[in-house]
Design a protein around this motif. Structure first.
Motif, PDB file in Angstrom:
ATOM      1  N   GLN A   1       3.180   5.906  -2.748  1.00 53.77           N
ATOM      2  CA  GLN A   1       4.397   6.622  -3.143  1.00 53.77           C
ATOM      3  C   GLN A   1       4.428   6.839  -4.652  1.00 53.77           C
ATOM      4  O   GLN A   1       4.781   7.922  -5.124  1.00 53.77           O
ATOM      5  CB  GLN A   1       5.644   5.851  -2.697  1.00 53.77           C
ATOM      6  N   LEU A   2       4.049   5.834  -5.407  1.00 53.13           N
ATOM      7  CA  LEU A   2       4.015   5.950  -6.862  1.00 53.13           C
ATOM      8  C   LEU A   2       3.033   7.039  -7.295  1.00 53.13           C
ATOM      9  O   LEU A   2       3.352   7.870  -8.161  1.00 53.13           O
ATOM     10  CB  LEU A   2       3.640   4.605  -7.497  1.00 53.13           C
ATOM     11  N   ILE A   3       1.872   7.047  -6.686  1.00 51.49           N
ATOM     12  CA  ILE A   3       0.872   8.074  -7.016  1.00 51.49           C
ATOM     13  C   ILE A   3       1.405   9.455  -6.653  1.00 51.49           C
ATOM     14  O   ILE A   3       1.244  10.413  -7.407  1.00 51.49           O
ATOM     15  CB  ILE A   3      -0.461   7.776  -6.288  1.00 51.49           C
ATOM     16  N   LYS A   4       2.042   9.569  -5.493  1.00 49.10           N
ATOM     17  CA  LYS A   4       2.605  10.857  -5.075  1.00 49.10           C
ATOM     18  C   LYS A   4       3.670  11.321  -6.072  1.00 49.10           C
ATOM     19  O   LYS A   4       3.677  12.480  -6.478  1.00 49.10           O
ATOM     20  CB  LYS A   4       3.213  10.750  -3.679  1.00 49.10           C
ATOM     21  N   ASP A   5       4.553  10.405  -6.463  1.00 47.33           N
ATOM     22  CA  ASP A   5       5.631  10.750  -7.386  1.00 47.33           C
ATOM     23  C   ASP A   5       5.113  11.160  -8.763  1.00 47.33           C
ATOM     24  O   ASP A   5       5.755  11.931  -9.463  1.00 47.33           O
ATOM     25  CB  ASP A   5       6.601   9.578  -7.538  1.00 47.33           C
TER      26      ASP A   5
ATOM     27  N   ALA B   1       0.834  -1.203   0.000  1.00 47.97           N
ATOM     28  CA  ALA B   1       0.000   0.000   0.000  1.00 47.97           C
ATOM     29  C   ALA B   1       0.871   1.255   0.000  1.00 47.97           C
ATOM     30  O   ALA B   1       0.591   2.213  -0.728  1.00 47.97           O
ATOM     31  CB  ALA B   1      -0.940  -0.013   1.200  1.00 47.97           C
ATOM     32  N   ALA B   2       1.935   1.249   0.800  1.00 50.84           N
ATOM     33  CA  ALA B   2       2.847   2.398   0.847  1.00 50.84           C
ATOM     34  C   ALA B   2       3.498   2.627  -0.513  1.00 50.84           C
ATOM     35  O   ALA B   2       3.626   3.772  -0.963  1.00 50.84           O
ATOM     36  CB  ALA B   2       3.914   2.184   1.918  1.00 50.84           C
TER      37      ALA B   2
ATOM     38  N   LEU C   1      -0.059  12.711   1.291  1.00 53.04           N
ATOM     39  CA  LEU C   1       0.205  11.273   1.240  1.00 53.04           C
ATOM     40  C   LEU C   1       1.399  10.894   2.102  1.00 53.04           C
ATOM     41  O   LEU C   1       1.535   9.736   2.496  1.00 53.04           O
ATOM     42  CB  LEU C   1       0.450  10.826  -0.204  1.00 53.04           C
ATOM     43  N   ASN C   2       2.271  11.865   2.394  1.00 53.19           N
ATOM     44  CA  ASN C   2       3.490  11.567   3.161  1.00 53.19           C
ATOM     45  C   ASN C   2       3.186  10.864   4.475  1.00 53.19           C
ATOM     46  O   ASN C   2       3.849   9.882   4.828  1.00 53.19           O
ATOM     47  CB  ASN C   2       4.284  12.848   3.431  1.00 53.19           C
TER      48      ASN C   2
END
Length: 126
Positions: A35-39, A30-31, A105-106
């Motif tokens: 992270q991919l979505i945030k990036d 899930a993390a 998201l962090n």
């Protein structure tokens, strides 16, 4: 033949994983998705963002329900902490969805990673 062997190994490896390790793996998955979505926030579609957030929310729903159930033998204090974390995760998820702010998201990513690391840690012998 190779495909059958790989499938058999995969089934066996799934059985051999402890519940703690499984929970840790799911939290890390899930993390990683978050992270991919945030990036890739600007390029990601609304559906991709929603998929990652819904996956995380469902995972946390299951974790909170399981950890706080009457049958679970965790100490009440830990149950309360998990429930509080779950409430925060749900509120933060809604905040990400309503404000369209990738930086929110962090905290979700950090919580998932920290809990996963804790689950993977070996309990200390007394």
């Amino acid at each position: 033949m190779y495909k059958q062997a790989a499938q058999a190994y995969q089934k066996t490896s799934q059985v051999a994983v402890s519940p703690r390790e499984l929970e840790a793996n799911l939290l890390m998955k899930a993390a990683a998705r978050l992270q991919l979505i945030k990036d890739e926030w600007e390029e990601a579609s609304l559906a991709e963002k929603d998929d990652a957030l819904v996956y995380n929310r469902k995972l946390w729903s299951i974790l909170v329900t399981s950890a706080t159930s009457q049958e679970n033998e965790l100490p009440q204090g830990i149950k309360n902490n998990i429930a509080s974390l779950g409430v925060f995760v749900f509120k933060q998820t809604m905040s990400v969805m309503t404000t369209d702010d990738a930086n929110k998201l962090n905290s979700l990513i950090s919580i998932n990673r920290a809990i996963a690391e804790g689950l993977r840690a070996r309990p200390q012998a007394e």
